[in-house]
Design a protein around this motif. Structure first.
Motif, PDB file in Angstrom:
ATOM      1  N   ALA A 492     -12.364   3.572   0.629  1.00  0.00           N
ATOM      2  CA  ALA A 492     -11.578   4.691   1.149  1.00  0.00           C
ATOM      3  C   ALA A 492     -11.581   5.901   0.227  1.00  0.00           C
ATOM      4  O   ALA A 492     -11.109   6.969   0.618  1.00  0.00           O
ATOM      5  N   GLY A 493     -12.099   5.745  -0.999  1.00  0.00           N
ATOM      6  CA  GLY A 493     -12.210   6.884  -1.904  1.00  0.00           C
ATOM      7  C   GLY A 493     -11.424   6.764  -3.190  1.00  0.00           C
ATOM      8  O   GLY A 493     -11.300   7.753  -3.928  1.00  0.00           O
ATOM      9  N   MET A 494     -10.906   5.605  -3.490  1.00  0.00           N
ATOM     10  CA  MET A 494     -10.064   5.428  -4.676  1.00  0.00           C
ATOM     11  C   MET A 494     -10.809   4.561  -5.695  1.00  0.00           C
ATOM     12  O   MET A 494     -10.787   3.333  -5.636  1.00  0.00           O
ATOM     13  N   GLU A 495     -11.477   5.192  -6.614  1.00  0.00           N
ATOM     14  CA  GLU A 495     -12.225   4.477  -7.650  1.00  0.00           C
ATOM     15  C   GLU A 495     -11.269   3.817  -8.634  1.00  0.00           C
ATOM     16  O   GLU A 495     -10.199   4.332  -8.934  1.00  0.00           O
ATOM     17  N   GLN A 496     -11.660   2.655  -9.130  1.00  0.00           N
ATOM     18  CA  GLN A 496     -10.883   1.932 -10.151  1.00  0.00           C
ATOM     19  C   GLN A 496      -9.417   1.778  -9.726  1.00  0.00           C
ATOM     20  O   GLN A 496      -8.495   2.073 -10.481  1.00  0.00           O
ATOM     21  N   ALA A 497      -9.230   1.324  -8.500  1.00  0.00           N
ATOM     22  CA  ALA A 497      -7.875   1.204  -7.967  1.00  0.00           C
ATOM     23  C   ALA A 497      -7.115   0.065  -8.628  1.00  0.00           C
ATOM     24  O   ALA A 497      -7.653  -1.029  -8.823  1.00  0.00           O
ATOM     25  N   GLU A 498      -5.872   0.344  -8.979  1.00  0.00           N
ATOM     26  CA  GLU A 498      -4.959  -0.732  -9.349  1.00  0.00           C
ATOM     27  C   GLU A 498      -4.302  -1.219  -8.058  1.00  0.00           C
ATOM     28  O   GLU A 498      -3.970  -0.423  -7.181  1.00  0.00           O
ATOM     29  N   VAL A 499      -4.128  -2.523  -7.941  1.00  0.00           N
ATOM     30  CA  VAL A 499      -3.599  -3.056  -6.690  1.00  0.00           C
ATOM     31  C   VAL A 499      -2.300  -3.812  -6.941  1.00  0.00           C
ATOM     32  O   VAL A 499      -2.008  -4.245  -8.059  1.00  0.00           O
ATOM     33  N   VAL A 500      -1.525  -3.939  -5.870  1.00  0.00           N
ATOM     34  CA  VAL A 500      -0.271  -4.686  -5.907  1.00  0.00           C
ATOM     35  C   VAL A 500      -0.529  -6.070  -5.323  1.00  0.00           C
ATOM     36  O   VAL A 500      -1.017  -6.197  -4.189  1.00  0.00           O
ATOM     37  N   ASP A 501      -0.259  -7.114  -6.096  1.00  0.00           N
ATOM     38  CA  ASP A 501      -0.376  -8.484  -5.605  1.00  0.00           C
ATOM     39  C   ASP A 501       0.911  -8.807  -4.843  1.00  0.00           C
ATOM     40  O   ASP A 501       1.933  -9.145  -5.432  1.00  0.00           O
ATOM     41  N   VAL A 502       0.857  -8.682  -3.522  1.00  0.00           N
ATOM     42  CA  VAL A 502       2.068  -8.809  -2.723  1.00  0.00           C
ATOM     43  C   VAL A 502       2.615 -10.237  -2.757  1.00  0.00           C
ATOM     44  O   VAL A 502       3.825 -10.452  -2.610  1.00  0.00           O
ATOM     45  N   ASN A 503       1.761 -11.221  -2.971  1.00  0.00           N
ATOM     46  CA  ASN A 503       2.234 -12.603  -3.071  1.00  0.00           C
ATOM     47  C   ASN A 503       3.078 -12.789  -4.332  1.00  0.00           C
ATOM     48  O   ASN A 503       4.103 -13.473  -4.316  1.00  0.00           O
ATOM     49  N   GLN A 504       2.642 -12.167  -5.411  1.00  0.00           N
ATOM     50  CA  GLN A 504       3.402 -12.220  -6.652  1.00  0.00           C
ATOM     51  C   GLN A 504       4.726 -11.466  -6.501  1.00  0.00           C
ATOM     52  O   GLN A 504       5.775 -11.931  -6.960  1.00  0.00           O
ATOM     53  N   VAL A 505       4.687 -10.305  -5.861  1.00  0.00           N
ATOM     54  CA  VAL A 505       5.908  -9.530  -5.611  1.00  0.00           C
ATOM     55  C   VAL A 505       6.893 -10.351  -4.792  1.00  0.00           C
ATOM     56  O   VAL A 505       8.100 -10.399  -5.082  1.00  0.00           O
ATOM     57  N   ARG A 506       6.394 -11.031  -3.765  1.00  0.00           N
ATOM     58  CA  ARG A 506       7.262 -11.839  -2.899  1.00  0.00           C
ATOM     59  C   ARG A 506       7.976 -12.928  -3.705  1.00  0.00           C
ATOM     60  O   ARG A 506       9.176 -13.155  -3.538  1.00  0.00           O
ATOM     61  N   GLU A 507       7.222 -13.588  -4.580  1.00  0.00           N
ATOM     62  CA  GLU A 507       7.832 -14.636  -5.408  1.00  0.00           C
ATOM     63  C   GLU A 507       8.908 -14.058  -6.335  1.00  0.00           C
ATOM     64  O   GLU A 507       9.996 -14.632  -6.485  1.00  0.00           O
ATOM     65  N   GLN A 508       8.611 -12.949  -6.948  1.00  0.00           N
ATOM     66  CA  GLN A 508       9.585 -12.317  -7.842  1.00  0.00           C
ATOM     67  C   GLN A 508      10.854 -11.941  -7.095  1.00  0.00           C
ATOM     68  O   GLN A 508      11.976 -12.149  -7.592  1.00  0.00           O
ATOM     69  N   GLN A 509      10.696 -11.392  -5.894  1.00  0.00           N
ATOM     70  CA  GLN A 509      11.847 -10.930  -5.128  1.00  0.00           C
ATOM     71  C   GLN A 509      12.679 -12.094  -4.592  1.00  0.00           C
ATOM     72  O   GLN A 509      13.909 -12.001  -4.531  1.00  0.00           O
ATOM     73  N   LEU A 510      12.027 -13.183  -4.211  1.00  0.00           N
ATOM     74  CA  LEU A 510      12.772 -14.357  -3.762  1.00  0.00           C
ATOM     75  C   LEU A 510      13.607 -14.947  -4.898  1.00  0.00           C
ATOM     76  O   LEU A 510      14.760 -15.348  -4.697  1.00  0.00           O
ATOM     77  N   ASN A 511      13.038 -14.991  -6.088  1.00  0.00           N
ATOM     78  CA  ASN A 511      13.794 -15.488  -7.243  1.00  0.00           C
ATOM     79  C   ASN A 511      14.929 -14.536  -7.613  1.00  0.00           C
ATOM     80  O   ASN A 511      16.028 -14.973  -7.973  1.00  0.00           O
ATOM     81  N   ARG A 512      14.655 -13.238  -7.502  1.00  0.00           N
ATOM     82  CA  ARG A 512      15.719 -12.256  -7.757  1.00  0.00           C
ATOM     83  C   ARG A 512      16.862 -12.445  -6.764  1.00  0.00           C
ATOM     84  O   ARG A 512      18.045 -12.437  -7.136  1.00  0.00           O
ATOM     85  N   LEU A 513      16.518 -12.642  -5.495  1.00  0.00           N
ATOM     86  CA  LEU A 513      17.524 -12.832  -4.459  1.00  0.00           C
ATOM     87  C   LEU A 513      18.337 -14.099  -4.712  1.00  0.00           C
ATOM     88  O   LEU A 513      19.577 -14.102  -4.593  1.00  0.00           O
ATOM     89  N   ALA A 514      17.663 -15.182  -5.076  1.00  0.00           N
ATOM     90  CA  ALA A 514      18.369 -16.432  -5.358  1.00  0.00           C
ATOM     91  C   ALA A 514      19.311 -16.270  -6.544  1.00  0.00           C
ATOM     92  O   ALA A 514      20.429 -16.807  -6.546  1.00  0.00           O
ATOM     93  N   ASP A 515      18.889 -15.517  -7.566  1.00  0.00           N
ATOM     94  CA  ASP A 515      19.757 -15.258  -8.727  1.00  0.00           C
ATOM     95  C   ASP A 515      21.022 -14.520  -8.307  1.00  0.00           C
ATOM     96  O   ASP A 515      22.129 -14.822  -8.775  1.00  0.00           O
ATOM     97  N   VAL A 516      20.874 -13.537  -7.417  1.00  0.00           N
ATOM     98  CA  VAL A 516      22.025 -12.756  -6.945  1.00  0.00           C
ATOM     99  C   VAL A 516      22.978 -13.647  -6.159  1.00  0.00           C
ATOM    100  O   VAL A 516      24.208 -13.565  -6.322  1.00  0.00           O
ATOM    101  N   LEU A 517      22.435 -14.508  -5.287  1.00  0.00           N
ATOM    102  CA  LEU A 517      23.294 -15.404  -4.511  1.00  0.00           C
ATOM    103  C   LEU A 517      24.034 -16.367  -5.425  1.00  0.00           C
ATOM    104  O   LEU A 517      25.224 -16.650  -5.205  1.00  0.00           O
ATOM    105  N   GLU A 518      23.340 -16.857  -6.426  1.00  0.00           N
ATOM    106  CA  GLU A 518      23.980 -17.791  -7.360  1.00  0.00           C
ATOM    107  C   GLU A 518      25.144 -17.123  -8.093  1.00  0.00           C
ATOM    108  O   GLU A 518      26.163 -17.750  -8.381  1.00  0.00           O
TER     109      GLU A 518
END
Length: 533
Positions: A492-518
């Motif tokens: 698409a035109g973006m050389e040397q793109a840094e990417v977001v690993d959405v699976n890793q983000v999902r895991e981090q956010q689920l753990n963050r959510l569980a911490d808040v509930l606890e």
């Protein structure tokens, strides 16, 4: 203090499985998020837990490991439980194809298209009995396998026009005799009226099974709310189990709502537009782009286009904001959404974008829209007929009653490079190539068996135009694989793109959510729902 939930007998069908149903005062009160967070919280305590939603209505769905489809929220909740998505987690799924009609999916398979009056109306009891039988079948299988079942309701239990024959909220809870907690969103305002009003509209037996309230998305000093909490508990004789804070930048898969990209700096490297179609589906495909700080990402809808034009009256109807990449997403009613594109003049805007060297990507229904024609001889999605597509790729599509539903893995080939990719397919259409072009994807069924050429489609999937500007594919989750995402962004035109690993983000956010509930839920009181003392 961490309070572990002991697994003891209760009075549900299995007599060993703890069951708790989360209902909400409104849609988007936080039911899905609370269930996902509880799933992760309890699985971290060593409880064998599974999610369940008797009936869901959503266009964002996921393909299960057993070859069906369920709501996106239940797939997220399965991830929270460290489980593969299964059809039993969401036995009834309604996918709207028009303002009044939906495709009805039972145990992962599309069975029919029904009008709302036929499904919810006074004469619909016969079908609802069948639907409840499917729900109970899944429920019994899950309660025979898991220590805990966390059940999500739909909408509000106080929708009195939908109470008769209900299988989504209190109708289900009464059927299986399970306890209920009710969550309300204080950020919407009127939280005490929502909770008290919802409770008041329930029958006596339904009120009795409500074991407490959760207040969601609170901003500020919770001590200022205490007077209201004390009043609520005194007035209803129900405990408030917790007040959950407003979680900024909580990045979890959305089931319906389109979430705007977070604020980004002015030095982004790529501009991406996603066209918001009236029946857009599986927009979670774009989360890795939406969250990428290097990408200026925007959803373009009729509303945002109108706002842009009001600021510049000389702008023509067909104008779209400038971009490097325009994406046409999936659609539940592809011919109607194709007509919508033409009504907005977006077809002409896409042509102009291509003349200036921009890139276009079509995914699933968007892939079909890029072709020459879309035929629906049996009226699978709407009325029977044929539509001339945008004519940008040499393929024709016919919609068929049998869906392709499979998780796949394979490789993406672009710019002379290859990247591994994992995703899923979920579509009625079968597309036929009219002339040989480069096909960027080679896919295999995720169980290791190569996709059958005659029963499904070519082992080589998707299409890249001869000038390299237009790409189409049936594959969802295209950007979830970091290596493949990086290659597409380079195209698409973006050389040397840094990417977001959405699976890793999902895991981090689920753990963050569980911490808040606890931290913010009264787990001792929650445990008393199953083990009264």
């Amino acid at each position: 203090m961490t309070v572990k939930v002991a697994v003891t007998d209760n009075n549900n069908a299995n007599n060993l499985t703890k069951v708790l149903m989360v209902q909400g005062t409104t849609s988007d009160a936080g039911k899905s998020t609370l269930v996902a967070g509880l799933c992760r919280l309890f699985v971290r305590q060593g409880v064998k837990v599974a999610p369940f939603k008797p009936q869901n209505m959503a266009l964002n769905s996921a393909v299960t490991i057993d070859g069906g489809e369920i709501g996106r929220a239940q797939a997220l909740q399965a991830v929270a439980c460290h489980l593969e998505p299964q059809i039993d987690f969401n036995p009834i799924l309604l996918k709207p194809s028009s303002d009044t009609g939906s495709q009805v999916i039972v145990h992962g398979k599309a069975l029919m298209k029904m009008e709302a009056e036929d499904y919810f109306g006074k004469n619909a009891e016969g079908y609802r009995v069948k639907a409840m039988a499917a729900v109970r079948e899944s429920y019994l299988r899950l309660t025979s396998e898991y220590d805990m079942l966390l059940v999500e309701g739909a909408g509000s239990p106080a929708e009195i026009n939908l109470r008769e024959g209900d299988i989504a909220n209190m109708g289900f809870a009464e059927e299986v005799d399970c306890p209920v907690i009710i969550i309300a969103d204080i950020d919407k305002g009127g939280v005490f009226a929502h909770l008290v009003g919802t409770l008041a509209l329930l029958s006596e037996s339904e009120q009795a099974r409500v074991k407490g309230f959760v207040i969601n998305r609170f901003r500020g000093d919770v001590s200022l709310l205490q007077g209201g909490l004390d009043w609520l508990e005194s007035y209803t004789n129900k405990p408030v189990l917790g007040v959950l804070p407003y979680l900024h930048d909580l990045h979890l898969d959305a089931e319906d709502a389109l979430i705007a990209a977070p604020e980004k700096s002015n030095d982004t490297k790529l501009k991406v537009l996603v066209l918001v179609l009236p029946r857009i589906s599986n927009h979670t495909d774009f989360d890795p782009l939406r969250l990428n700080p290097q990408i200026d990402f925007n959803y373009v809808s009729l509303q945002t286009q109108a706002q842009s034009q009001s600021q510049n009256q000389s702008q023509s109807k067909q104008a779209l904001p400038s971009a490097d990449l325009i994406i046409i997403p999936g659609s539940k009613n592809v011919r109607a959404d194709l007509a919508f594109i033409r009504e907005q003049g977006w077809d002409c805007a896409i042509d102009k974008h291509l003349r200036y060297g921009g890139k276009v990507l079509g995914i699933c229904g968007g892939y079909q829209i890029l072709g020459q024609s879309i035929d629906d001889p049996d009226g699978i999605e709407d009325y029977a007929g044929s539509s001339e597509a945008l004519g940008l790729l040499p393929l024709v599509t016919e919609l068929t009653s049998t869906k392709v539903l499979q998780q796949v893995e394979g490789s993406l080939s672009l710019l002379g490079e290859t990247a591994s990719i994992v995703g899923y397919e979920i579509h009625c259409g079968r597309s036929r190539q009219l002339m040989p072009l480069e096909q960027p994807l080679s896919l295999w069924a995720k169980n290791g068996e190569r996709v059958n050429l005659e029963q499904q489609h070519s082992q080589s999937e998707g299409m890249l135009s001869s000038d390299g500007q237009i790409m189409g594919t049936y594959l969802h989750g295209l950007f979830d694989s970091p290596e493949a995402c990086q290659l597409i962004l380079k195209w698409a035109g973006m050389e040397q793109a840094e990417v977001v690993d959405v699976n890793q983000v999902r895991e981090q956010q689920l753990n963050r959510l569980a911490d808040v509930l606890e931290q913010h839920l009264d787990l001792e009181r929650l445990n008393q729902i199953w083990d009264p003392r």
